[in-house]
Design a protein around this motif. Structure first.
Motif, mmCIF file in Angstrom:
data_model
loop_
_atom_site.group_PDB
_atom_site.id
_atom_site.type_symbol
_atom_site.label_atom_id
_atom_site.label_comp_id
_atom_site.label_asym_id
_atom_site.label_seq_id
_atom_site.Cartn_x
_atom_site.Cartn_y
_atom_site.Cartn_z
ATOM 1 N N VAL A 1 -6.835 2.006 1.403
ATOM 2 C CA VAL A 1 -6.562 0.732 0.728
ATOM 3 C C VAL A 1 -7.793 -0.133 0.561
ATOM 4 C CG1 VAL A 1 -4.218 0.775 1.648
ATOM 5 C CG2 VAL A 1 -5.972 -0.602 2.799
ATOM 6 N N MET B 1 -2.019 -7.087 -2.404
ATOM 7 C CA MET B 1 -2.159 -5.692 -2.783
ATOM 8 C C MET B 1 -2.373 -5.605 -4.287
ATOM 9 S SD MET B 1 0.825 -3.989 -0.421
ATOM 10 C CE MET B 1 2.150 -4.743 -1.356
ATOM 11 N N LEU C 1 -2.009 -1.068 -7.378
ATOM 12 C CA LEU C 1 -1.079 -0.285 -6.575
ATOM 13 C C LEU C 1 -0.851 1.105 -7.152
ATOM 14 C CD1 LEU C 1 1.331 -3.156 -5.637
ATOM 15 C CD2 LEU C 1 0.178 -1.668 -4.002
ATOM 16 N N ASP D 1 1.331 4.149 -2.400
ATOM 17 C CA ASP D 1 1.452 2.920 -1.616
ATOM 18 C C ASP D 1 2.909 2.559 -1.341
ATOM 19 O OD1 ASP D 1 -1.242 1.616 -3.584
ATOM 20 O OD2 ASP D 1 -1.358 2.333 -1.509
#
Length: 126
Positions: free
Chosen positions: A64, A83, A86, A90
């Motif tokens: 990540v 986030m 994506l 994920d």
């Protein structure tokens, strides 16, 4: 101690989500505290995604780095996970967690290092 996550949901590939975790009854701003975001998919172990120490030091899982950002809003006792970009991989249930930092802890805390857990929030990327 209660940790309550919010912000999960469904998003398209390349999209963004922001998760939040409100900590009640936890000495949020106390030096030595460590707050972590984990995630888990069916049949797999819970894995650490990002964590932040009380003094602000952060660590991210390789998967990540550059896409997720962990931060704290000390005034609101809230842990955040932004986030971006994506990917389908994920997709998982994301858990907020808290514990006390110990010198012998690994760079990314393990589930067994955790004292408190939230209930989890589902993130689906498709």
């Amino acid at each position: 101690v209660q940790l309550v996550e919010s912000g999960g949901g469904s998003v398209q590939v390349g999209g963004s989500l922001r998760l939040a975790c409100v900590a009640s009854g936890y000495p949020y701003g106390y030096g030595g505290n460590c707050m972590v975001w984990f995630r888990q998919t069916p049949g797999k172990e819970r894995e650490g995604v990002a964590h932040v120490l009380s003094q602000g030091d952060t660590t991210y899982a390789d998967s990540v780095k550059g896409r997720f950002t962990i931060s704290k809003d000390n005034a609101k006792d809230t842990l955040l996970l932004q986030m971006s970009d994506l990917k389908p991989e994920d997709s998982a249930i994301y858990y907020c967690a808290a514990t006390t930092f110990r010198p012998n802890m690994p760079t990314m805390p393990r589930p067994r290092d955790i004292a408190y857990w939230g209930q989890g929030t589902q993130v689906t990327v498709s």
